[in-house]
Write an enzyme that holds these catalytic residues in place. Sequence first.
Site, PDB file in Angstrom:
ATOM      1  CE  LYS A  90      -1.351   2.805   3.006  1.00 28.85           C
ATOM      2  NZ  LYS A  90      -1.164   4.002   2.165  1.00 28.85           N
ATOM      3  CD  GLU A 142      14.160   1.060   8.235  1.00 25.38           C
ATOM      4  OE1 GLU A 142      14.659   2.040   8.819  1.00 25.38           O
ATOM      5  OE2 GLU A 142      14.764  -0.011   8.092  1.00 25.38           O
ATOM      6  CB  CYS A 175      13.629   9.239   7.771  1.00 25.06           C
ATOM      7  SG  CYS A 175      14.214   7.945   6.688  1.00 25.06           S
ATOM      8  CD  GLU A 190      11.610  13.013  10.770  1.00 21.04           C
ATOM      9  OE1 GLU A 190      10.551  12.585  11.272  1.00 21.04           O
ATOM     10  OE2 GLU A 190      12.226  12.387   9.910  1.00 21.04           O
TER      11      GLU A 190
HETATM   12  P1  ADP Z   1       3.861  11.121   6.569  1.00 14.72           P
HETATM   13  O1  ADP Z   1       3.420  12.042   7.648  1.00 14.72           O
HETATM   14  O2  ADP Z   1       5.248  11.284   6.172  1.00 14.72           O
HETATM   15  O3  ADP Z   1       2.905  11.030   5.417  1.00 14.72           O
HETATM   16  P2  ADP Z   1       2.741   8.708   7.616  1.00 14.72           P
HETATM   17  O4  ADP Z   1       3.302   7.852   8.691  1.00 14.72           O
HETATM   18  O5  ADP Z   1       1.474   9.422   7.881  1.00 14.72           O
HETATM   19  O6  ADP Z   1       3.910   9.694   7.250  1.00 14.72           O
HETATM   20  O7  ADP Z   1       2.572   7.890   6.267  1.00 14.72           O
HETATM   21  C1  ADP Z   1       3.376   6.813   5.887  1.00 14.72           C
HETATM   22  C2  ADP Z   1       2.491   5.731   5.322  1.00 14.72           C
HETATM   23  O8  ADP Z   1       1.614   5.274   6.353  1.00 14.72           O
HETATM   24  C3  ADP Z   1       1.600   6.179   4.177  1.00 14.72           C
HETATM   25  O9  ADP Z   1       1.472   5.099   3.250  1.00 14.72           O
HETATM   26  C4  ADP Z   1       0.279   6.426   4.861  1.00 14.72           C
HETATM   27  O10 ADP Z   1      -0.824   6.309   3.988  1.00 14.72           O
HETATM   28  C5  ADP Z   1       0.274   5.332   5.903  1.00 14.72           C
HETATM   29  N1  ADP Z   1      -0.588   5.553   7.070  1.00 14.72           N
HETATM   30  C6  ADP Z   1      -0.967   6.717   7.622  1.00 14.72           C
HETATM   31  N2  ADP Z   1      -1.776   6.499   8.687  1.00 14.72           N
HETATM   32  C7  ADP Z   1      -1.912   5.155   8.813  1.00 14.72           C
HETATM   33  C8  ADP Z   1      -2.609   4.281   9.702  1.00 14.72           C
HETATM   34  N3  ADP Z   1      -3.330   4.769  10.723  1.00 14.72           N
HETATM   35  N4  ADP Z   1      -2.512   2.950   9.506  1.00 14.72           N
HETATM   36  C9  ADP Z   1      -1.772   2.460   8.503  1.00 14.72           C
HETATM   37  N5  ADP Z   1      -1.096   3.220   7.626  1.00 14.72           N
HETATM   38  C10 ADP Z   1      -1.152   4.549   7.774  1.00 14.72           C
END
Ligand code: ADP
Length: 481
Positions: free
Chosen positions: A173, A249, A283, A384
């Site tokens: 995903k 990560e 990161c 960050e």
């Molecule tokens: P950023 O703030 O850099 O976008 P995120 O951690 O929000 O970092 O996003 C990294 C990945 O995690 C993306 O693929 C995002 O769609 C997914 N993501 C965000 N929220 C959730 C969640 N609650 N459960 C699973 N995946 C998530």
Amino acid sequence: MKAYQMLINNRWVEAAGGRRYEVTNPATGEVLGTVPDAGVEDARAAIDAAYEAFPVWSRMPALERSRAMRRLYQLIMDRVDDLARLLTQEQGKPLREARAEVINGAEFVNWYAEETRRIYGEWIPGNSEKHRIWVIRQPVGVVAAITPWNFPSSMITRKIAPALAAGCTVVVKPAPETPLSALALAELVLEAELPPGVVNIITTTDAPAIGQEFLTNRKVAKLSFTGSTEVGKLLVAGSAQQLKRVSLELGGHAPFIIFDDADLDLAVRHAVGSKFRNAGQTCICANRVFVQESVAEAFIEKFLAAVKALKVGNGLDAGTDIGPLINEEAYEKVESHVADARSRGAAVLCGGHRLTESPYDRGVFYAPTVLAQVTDDMKIMQEETFGPVAPILTFRTEEEVIARANDTTYGLAAYIFTRSLSRSVRVGEALQYGMVGVNESLLSNPQAPFGGVKESGLGREGGHHGLEPFLEYKYMNVMLE
Ligand code: ADP
């Protein structure tokens, strides 16, 4: 405008609910295409496909798996230019960085295509003349991979390469902002003739719902996540119910330390690269630049000149060094860090504002920024920034800078610049980080274990170490007749 589809079981499909969403270019606001907006039903279909494919892929002789992976590697390398262009369009980074990313990601596939042939077992003496103990290593099963938008291509190959090498099948995903690079890889998965269901890619705007399905579906054995520490913690909490294997990560807050015996020109070049690559949205990018007092003035002068020479623009334009930030939210975070630092007495040596005149008005562009007189109480020193802002601090002694560098909940990457081997070893060993660059700022190598300690993650990606999270040990105690 292209309407893309997602890949489940080697078939191009729509979301079951029929929904789609638009993908935009962060440099221009232009809509690049639409992709399916998957729901839980689609995640289940992808997981089912990966589950069905698991016996086929995991039992395939390593040599054949290796060949299939090498076909995928070759196809990526053949299409580098197209993949890089698409990546820049959806993510914003300069084309040469996009190319470097695609190639680096492909090299993970190449390296693990070899490594799949080296998953060795053990033969251990048993407790009697008739006993034999065998230890074998088997793939964990279906892997769900969740990836971020800052490296839309290599974050995927970095996960699927070791997973496939181990014999696992995968559901990916990608981040909602950058699904096109993922779907371009899906096309190559098809061309490489990987068996149906071995790699499935679903695009969605509803990450929490899909994440929940990954955590609760018993057919998923493991979750591999790259993203924010905040979401990483949510996933760990959610994994407890079924003790799902999790690799993470997460964020970082890298110290970049320049000692008085460093090659200053080299340090400047790497500091600029580390801080401003991908507009500071990595990161492992330098978040805190510590310079030893006696060379601070000289370093700042050279650094400032190099930063002022950086060209901000559309990543597709030749000569662009820094592209746009991914979205408004990213801008707000950067701006809040700069405003906070300013209000607490930091000096803005250059930048410190958004670029709003044409053609910058169509995207989210931030001027490369250097802050001096930064103090440890500023927000930028705790969180960050994920933007093109370099805070410069000075220090007197080795002990002092080690303590200050370690004073964070993060522990991903750190950098030291010195000509002394003894100091490199001393400081390198004392830094509480998963990776330390010594006179070097590039850390993503297929043969090396990338990852963090403390709240920066769990597990490693890359190297033979990166296979471990996708394998389980099985020991067989065999009594002969
Ligand atoms: P950023 O703030 O850099 O976008 P995120 O951690 O929000 O970092 O996003 C990294 C990945 O995690 C993306 O693929 C995002 O769609 C997914 N993501 C965000 N929220 C959730 C969640 N609650 N459960 C699973 N995946 C998530």
